[in-house]
Design a protein around this motif. Sequence first.
Motif, short mmCIF file in Angstrom:
data_model
loop_
_atom_site.label_atom_id
_atom_site.label_comp_id
_atom_site.label_asym_id
_atom_site.label_seq_id
_atom_site.Cartn_x
_atom_site.Cartn_y
_atom_site.Cartn_z
N GLN A 198 30.82 38.18 44.47
CA GLN A 198 31.99 37.31 44.59
C GLN A 198 32.61 37.49 45.96
N LEU A 199 32.60 36.42 46.74
CA LEU A 199 33.12 36.46 48.10
C LEU A 199 34.58 36.09 48.16
N LYS B 83 35.01 40.53 47.16
CA LYS B 83 36.13 40.96 46.34
C LYS B 83 35.89 42.41 45.92
N MET B 84 36.97 43.15 45.74
CA MET B 84 36.87 44.57 45.44
C MET B 84 35.96 44.86 44.25
N GLY B 85 34.99 45.73 44.47
CA GLY B 85 34.10 46.14 43.41
C GLY B 85 33.00 45.16 43.09
N VAL C 134 46.18 41.71 53.32
CA VAL C 134 44.92 42.29 52.88
C VAL C 134 45.15 43.14 51.64
N GLU C 135 44.33 42.96 50.62
CA GLU C 135 44.50 43.72 49.39
C GLU C 135 44.16 45.19 49.59
N ARG C 136 44.96 46.06 49.02
CA ARG C 136 44.71 47.50 49.07
C ARG C 136 45.02 48.12 47.71
N TYR C 137 44.21 49.04 47.25
CA TYR C 137 44.51 49.79 46.05
C TYR C 137 44.83 51.22 46.44
N ASP C 138 45.90 51.74 45.87
CA ASP C 138 46.33 53.09 46.20
C ASP C 138 45.96 54.04 45.06
N SER C 139 44.79 53.86 44.50
CA SER C 139 44.35 54.67 43.37
C SER C 139 42.97 55.23 43.64
N HIS C 140 42.79 56.53 43.41
CA HIS C 140 41.48 57.15 43.60
C HIS C 140 40.45 56.57 42.63
N GLU C 141 40.92 56.04 41.52
CA GLU C 141 40.00 55.52 40.51
C GLU C 141 39.24 54.30 41.00
N VAL C 142 39.81 53.53 41.92
CA VAL C 142 39.15 52.31 42.38
C VAL C 142 38.75 52.39 43.84
N GLY D 73 31.98 45.08 53.86
CA GLY D 73 32.37 43.70 54.03
C GLY D 73 33.83 43.46 54.30
N THR D 74 34.67 44.50 54.41
CA THR D 74 36.09 44.27 54.61
C THR D 74 36.57 44.75 55.97
N ALA D 75 35.69 45.28 56.77
CA ALA D 75 36.12 45.90 58.02
C ALA D 75 36.87 44.93 58.92
N THR D 76 36.43 43.70 59.01
CA THR D 76 37.04 42.77 59.94
C THR D 76 38.28 42.10 59.38
#
Length: 216
Positions: A119-120, A113-115, A35-43, A50-53
């Motif tokens: 786009q699914l 998709k993030m942000g 699962v994609e994760r961003y470790d930045s407060h900016e994003v 839509g990502t809970a599951t």
Amino acid sequence: MRKVILGFAAAALILSCKKVPKGGNSGVLKMEEGVERYDSHEVRGSEHAGTATAHGAEKKSVEVDVNGTKLKAYEGGLEQKLVSYLSTDAYKNAADDAALKDTWYNFDNVNFKMGSTNQLEAGSAEQLANLAAILKAYPDAKIRVGGYTDKTGDEATNMKISQGRADFIKAELAKAGVGSQVLGAEGYGSKFATVAATASDAERAVDRKMAVRFTK
């Protein structure tokens, strides 16, 4: 002498592997169980509905029978719950919208998709197609779409993202030929989030979701 030279070479190699460019840890993409994760407060404000599951234990695939049509779904997931409800007279006998408004059914395989609001992630379109098939099988049923975020990020952005995603799902269902059965779409941002913003990302995932409810 040869051992000394080899020792210096090994040390240099280790140091070179540890070098990180200035600012290199900001926005680093991490992978946790695929699962994609961003470790930045900016994003962080982009990682919402839509990502809970996408988190948690592996789900078991099943076939859901919709008036003779077999739909591929997850055990205990959206499709099973909707068909189970509609196969009774509960919806037909519901007096009005007030009797239905507090029961929401979460998508378990629709992720953006993030942000993005349009786009699914791969595999998401199948559940939207399943939902359309269920509505076609029960033409009297009407639904509303809801989008939700967790408590992190700017709330104005959260509202925009959740509304955009709810609108997108409504539009996709219209394209599938069941638009007249989708009476509304609303983004709630973090209004109904229950997990603190200081909690871990895995804990906050329960608040990032898309859902539908029946309406009259």
